[in-house]
Design an enzyme around this catalytic site. Structure first.
Site, PDB file in Angstrom:
ATOM      1  N   SER A  29       5.897  11.394 -17.553  1.00 48.50           N
ATOM      2  CA  SER A  29       6.995  12.252 -17.413  1.00 48.50           C
ATOM      3  C   SER A  29       8.049  11.522 -16.466  1.00 48.50           C
ATOM      4  CB  SER A  29       6.501  13.325 -16.652  1.00 48.50           C
ATOM      5  OG  SER A  29       7.936  13.885 -15.908  1.00 48.50           O
ATOM      6  N   HIS A  54       7.876  12.036 -22.174  1.00 50.05           N
ATOM      7  CA  HIS A  54       7.986  13.449 -21.712  1.00 50.05           C
ATOM      8  C   HIS A  54       9.189  13.390 -20.979  1.00 50.05           C
ATOM      9  CE1 HIS A  54       6.707  17.375 -20.927  1.00 50.05           C
ATOM     10  NE2 HIS A  54       7.037  17.423 -19.861  1.00 50.05           N
ATOM     11  N   ASP A  56      11.894  15.798 -18.859  1.00 51.73           N
ATOM     12  CA  ASP A  56      12.002  17.448 -18.099  1.00 51.73           C
ATOM     13  C   ASP A  56      13.213  17.973 -18.068  1.00 51.73           C
ATOM     14  OD1 ASP A  56       9.051  18.431 -17.905  1.00 51.73           O
ATOM     15  OD2 ASP A  56       8.960  16.455 -16.587  1.00 51.73           O
ATOM     16  N   MET A  58      15.630  20.744 -16.575  1.00 55.74           N
ATOM     17  CA  MET A  58      15.805  21.788 -15.717  1.00 55.74           C
ATOM     18  C   MET A  58      17.035  22.153 -15.572  1.00 55.74           C
ATOM     19  SD  MET A  58      12.722  20.570 -12.942  1.00 55.74           S
ATOM     20  CE  MET A  58      11.073  19.969 -13.654  1.00 55.74           C
ATOM     21  N   HIS A  87      10.992  18.584 -22.644  1.00 61.69           N
ATOM     22  CA  HIS A  87      10.463  19.939 -22.284  1.00 61.69           C
ATOM     23  C   HIS A  87      11.801  20.640 -21.417  1.00 61.69           C
ATOM     24  CE1 HIS A  87       7.683  22.088 -18.752  1.00 61.69           C
ATOM     25  NE2 HIS A  87       8.271  22.739 -19.688  1.00 61.69           N
ATOM     26  N   MET A  89      13.273  23.515 -19.738  1.00 62.40           N
ATOM     27  CA  MET A  89      13.237  24.803 -18.738  1.00 62.40           C
ATOM     28  C   MET A  89      14.340  25.256 -18.435  1.00 62.40           C
ATOM     29  SD  MET A  89      10.442  22.750 -16.232  1.00 62.40           S
ATOM     30  CE  MET A  89      10.650  20.912 -17.284  1.00 62.40           C
ATOM     31  N   MET A 158       1.051  24.508 -18.850  1.00 56.72           N
ATOM     32  CA  MET A 158       1.194  24.045 -17.626  1.00 56.72           C
ATOM     33  C   MET A 158       0.264  24.380 -16.576  1.00 56.72           C
ATOM     34  SD  MET A 158       4.605  23.269 -17.877  1.00 56.72           S
ATOM     35  CE  MET A 158       4.803  22.604 -16.031  1.00 56.72           C
ATOM     36  N   ASP A 196       0.357  19.660 -18.549  1.00 56.54           N
ATOM     37  CA  ASP A 196       1.604  19.071 -17.759  1.00 56.54           C
ATOM     38  C   ASP A 196       1.557  19.624 -16.361  1.00 56.54           C
ATOM     39  OD1 ASP A 196       4.185  18.449 -16.969  1.00 56.54           O
ATOM     40  OD2 ASP A 196       5.248  19.589 -18.382  1.00 56.54           O
TER      41      ASP A 196
HETATM   42  C1  DX5 Z   1       7.031  20.070 -14.032  1.00 52.22           C
HETATM   43  C2  DX5 Z   1       7.369  19.081 -15.245  1.00 52.22           C
HETATM   44  C3  DX5 Z   1       6.285  18.259 -15.229  1.00 52.22           C
HETATM   45  C4  DX5 Z   1       6.336  17.174 -14.127  1.00 52.22           C
HETATM   46  C5  DX5 Z   1       4.778  16.677 -13.839  1.00 52.22           C
HETATM   47  O1  DX5 Z   1       7.918  21.183 -14.217  1.00 52.22           O
HETATM   48  O2  DX5 Z   1       7.225  20.021 -16.213  1.00 52.22           O
HETATM   49  O3  DX5 Z   1       6.342  17.511 -16.355  1.00 52.22           O
HETATM   50  O4  DX5 Z   1       7.487  16.215 -14.179  1.00 52.22           O
HETATM   51  O5  DX5 Z   1       4.901  15.968 -12.870  1.00 52.22           O
HETATM   52  P1  DX5 Z   1       3.521  15.615 -11.951  1.00 52.22           P
HETATM   53  O6  DX5 Z   1       2.569  14.806 -12.894  1.00 52.22           O
HETATM   54  O7  DX5 Z   1       3.943  14.827 -10.972  1.00 52.22           O
HETATM   55  O8  DX5 Z   1       3.069  16.978 -11.930  1.00 52.22           O
HETATM   56 ZN    ZN Z   2       7.250  18.796 -18.246  1.00 47.55          ZN
END
Ligand code: DX5
Ligand code: ZN
Length: 246
Positions: A29, A54, A56, A58, A87, A89, A158, A196
């Site tokens: 990620s 990956h 993320d 947000m 991903h 969010m 998750m 994840d």
């Molecule tokens: C959290 C994300 C993850 C995050 C994982 O909301 O979806 O992908 O980046 O990071 P680590 O491995 O540090 O938990």
């Molecule tokens: Zn993620």
């Protein structure tokens, strides 16, 4: 001339494990990467055997944190052959999907709570030529899968509440993944099982044995001196754990 002796019994057991569990994939990620050296970090992860990247996204609304948009996805697209796993969010989620498809995403996942019409959102992702994934927060029940599991390429479990990297792994994830693995077998579905949040060298083996085959890891890869070596090590741990099943 050299002869290779093949043990067909062993080969078929490995083939069965591979069929049931799927090939292990590491999905670093980039949330935990150094954004000033993002290209270099993505290349290092790929070098270590990352077969998925990956990303993320947000929105500061569905989750408290705000991250990046399609521009960054577009910027990393030429740096790797690996599929980009976005991903989302983001709520509402539908409007932004075509933008990520255009930016080079190969897999797009969303949370059921972020869509008014889950089946329609899956269709929208597929219409854009991408694979579709559904994401389950730690307290979200798996029933959302009941009428769509045949349409999904990926189910993401998750193991932390979404929003931040570097959080502590929630242990009841193992049981949820076991349930998902059994559900997939029962309905003869073929989606990948991705995990994840807080994934590291201490939980990867047990997660693989529970049924996960795609491992997202941010902190445990990018907050190390050698992201390529960290990726390689996690992949090895998961693969070895599966071979013990054989
Ligand atoms: C959290 C994300 C993850 C995050 C994982 O909301 O979806 O992908 O980046 O990071 P680590 O491995 O540090 O938990
Ligand atoms: Zn993620």
């Amino acid at each position: 001339m050299a002869f290779v002796v093949v043990n067909f019994q062993e080969l078929s057991t490995h083939a069965r494990v591979l069929r049931d569990y799927g090939l292990i994939e590491l999905a670093p990620s980039i949330l935990s990467a150094d954004f000033a050296r993002l290209g270099e970090q993505v290349r290092a992860a790929s070098e270590g055997g990352a077969s998925v990247i990956h990303v993320d996204i947000m929105d500061g609304h569905f989750v408290p944190n705000l991250t990046i948009g399609p521009l960054v996805c577009e910027a990393i697209r030429p740096l790797t052959q690996a599929p980009i796993d976005v991903h989302l969010m983001v709520k509402p989620v539908d409007r932004i999907i075509p933008d990520f498809a255009k930016a080079g995403a190969n897999i797009i996942s969303f949370h059921p709570e972020a869509s008014e019409h889950i089946d329609r959102t899956i269709g929208l992702i597929k219409d854009q030529g991408c694979k579709a994934g559904l994401v389950f927060n730690p307290a979200t029940p798996l029933n959302y899968l009941d009428y769509v599991l045949d349409k999904l390429d990926l189910v993401l479990i998750m193991s932390v509440n979404p929003g931040f990297g570097g959080q502590k792994f929630i242990p009841n994830t193992y049981e949820k993944i076991r349930q998902l693995y059994q559900m997939r077998a029962r309905y003869n579905a073929s989606f990948r099982i991705e995990v994840d949040g807080g994934v590291d060298a201490g939980n990867t083996a047990e997660l693989a044995q529970a049924g996960a085959n795609t491992f997202v890891a941010g902190t445990s890869i990018f907050h190390t001196a050698d992201p390529a070596a960290a990726t390689r090590q996690l992949k090895k741990l998961a693969t070895q754990a599966l071979s013990q099943k054989a």
